[in-house]
Scaffold this active site. Structure first.
Site, short mmCIF file in Angstrom:
data_model
loop_
_atom_site.label_atom_id
_atom_site.label_comp_id
_atom_site.label_asym_id
_atom_site.label_seq_id
_atom_site.Cartn_x
_atom_site.Cartn_y
_atom_site.Cartn_z
N GLY A 145 -2.52 55.25 -4.05
CA GLY A 145 -2.45 55.17 -5.51
C GLY A 145 -1.41 54.20 -5.98
O GLY A 145 -0.87 53.42 -5.21
N ASN A 146 -1.13 54.25 -7.26
CA ASN A 146 -0.06 53.43 -7.82
C ASN A 146 0.70 54.24 -8.86
O ASN A 146 0.33 55.36 -9.16
CB ASN A 146 -0.62 52.12 -8.39
N ARG A 147 1.78 53.67 -9.40
CA ARG A 147 2.68 54.46 -10.22
C ARG A 147 2.37 54.39 -11.71
O ARG A 147 3.16 54.82 -12.53
CB ARG A 147 4.13 54.01 -9.97
#
Ligand SMILES: Cc1cc2nc3c(=O)[nH]c(=O)nc-3n(C[C@H](O)[C@H](O)[C@H](O)COP(=O)(O)O)c2cc1C
Length: 403
Positions: free
Chosen positions: A212-214
């Site tokens: 995922g990413n932030r």
């Protein structure tokens, strides 16, 4: 994304009073300051502690309490919005006559804020000529009447009179507030359909893990809120948001990049404007394991093979209908402003969108922050807007491009 408005939720004595708790909660989650004014009858149906815990404020009922602070007018005067849900036949009749024999009646008479009521009662009471006349009077005075819907009532019976769902009531109330904020005028984006993606995609590795990413989704959600307040009809394609989605938009959930591409492509067919604010994974695991990857099977190192995801923004831009505006976002970690701009220009040319919103992200900037700093480039790479401040104010600047 605190909008920080003062909202009075009036609760009256019907069975649907328990659902009012969700209305109170929705406003609190938006960041509003919520004050519950309950009739004595309402507190027979829903407990004061519940309402105080959820609203984070004392619940007021008694006209003759807090006299020193002139509470019977103070609450109404401070309100930006009053929502009465459920509104009983009794309270509706009193409002139509302008009666002020309880705190709620006084609060409403002392207020110039938009008033939204959600009637709830048995079908016979709703159809009664007295109730119909009272509701018509309130409508004539500009009161927004939400529902009632038709469906299962308290007992085994069903028909007209069921209180509308809390989400619908909150959405109608926010729309009324936005109209009031504009002094009654239609918003500059009225009649426009805007599709916005927000959040970050998650690319599954196995049933329990993902890449995922932030991205928190805050900027995309701010854009959705701002667009609705300016009169647009908004579809929000939400990828794993860390903030609540606005209640007055059409939310479509997307987990992975593939989900997001499907949802955006479908919604784009009807859109005047497409804004791709979501952070989409460039790559996904080539293989999604059916079972959890086990340490025993992989040893000390695990090599993953990733494959490229489709470029959703470029795809939407290439397929755009005549007149459709496509806005993309580019989050970059390049600290040198000139090199950052260069990257943005190359990306704007590559993606083919009308505008590219360029922002810096890093360990501390961008993600999850309440603030943002952006430069918006047109398709030729010229800077058309520079904006910094809260994500809501940045959203307003971006939407200014459309009007
Ligand atoms: C179990 C029960 C359920 C009720 N549900 C409703 C209702 O859904 N709608 C309504 O208009 N009145 C309903 N009433 C009647 C109201 O409680 C009554 O008219 C009361 O005076 C309303 O006071 P208020 O408008 O000051 O809250 C109900 C009464 C009882 C005992």
């Amino acid at each position: 994304m605190s909008s920080g408005r003062t909202v009075v939720v009036g609760i009256t004595g019907g069975i649907a009073a328990y659902k009012a708790v969700n209305i109170v909660r929705a406003f609190v989650l938006r960041g509003d300051s919520v004050h519950v004014v309950a009739t004595p009858a309402a507190l027979r149906f829903v407990g004061r502690p519940t309402l105080e815990a959820i609203s984070r404020n004392p619940v007021h009922t008694d006209l003759y309490e807090g006299v020193a602070e002139v509470r019977h007018v103070a609450i109404g005067q401070s309100a930006d919005l009053i929502v009465v849900a459920p509104a009983t036949a009794n309270t509706i009749a009193k409002l139509a006559c302008g009666l002020a024999d309880d705190l709620l009646g006084n609060t409403i008479l002392a207020s110039t804020a938009p008033l939204v009521i959600a009637p709830a009662m048995h079908t016979e009471m709703w159809n009664n000529a007295a109730t119909r006349a009272n509701v018509a009077t309130l409508r004539e005075r500009g009161v927004v009447v939400v529902g009632p819907g038709t469906g299962r009532l308290t007992g085994a019976d069903s028909g007209a009179g069921r209180m509308e769902e809390p989400d619908t009531i909150v959405a109608a109330a926010l729309a009324a507030l936005a109209v009031a904020d504009r002094g009654g005028a239609a918003g500059d984006l009225a009649g426009k359909r805007i599709v916005i993606s927000a959040g970050g995609t998650r690319e599954p590795l196995d049933p329990v893990r993902f890449l995922g990413n932030r991205s928190s989704g805050k900027q995309g959600v701010a854009l959705a809120e701002a667009a609705v307040a300016r009169g647009a009809e908004v579809v929000l394609v939400a990828a794993n948001l860390e903030v609540p989605a606005p209640t007055n938009v059409d939310v479509r959930l997307a987990g992975s990049a593939a989900d997001l591409e499907r949802a955006m492509t479908e919604a784009a067919a009807e859109a005047d404007v497409i804004i791709m604010a979501a952070a989409v994974a460039d790559y996904r695991p080539a293989e999604v394991r059916a079972d959890k990857i086990k340490k025993d099977d992989t040893g000390d190192t695990l090599v993953l093979t990733l494959v490229r995801n489709p470029d959703i923004l470029a795809g939407l831009a290439a397929a755009r209908k005549p007149g459709q505006v496509v806005i993309g976002f580019a989050a970059e970690t390049e600290a040198d402003p000139e090199l950052l701009l260069q990257l943005g220009r190359e990306k704007a040319a590559r993606k083919g969108c009308d505008y590219l919103v360029l922002n810096m992200v890093g360990w501390t900037e961008g993600f999850a922050s309440e603030r943002n700093e952006v430069r918006v480039l047109n398709r030729h790479g010229d800077i058309v807007i520079e904006a910094s401040g809260s994500k809501m104010s940045v959203a307003e600047s971006i939407l200014d491009l459309l009007s």
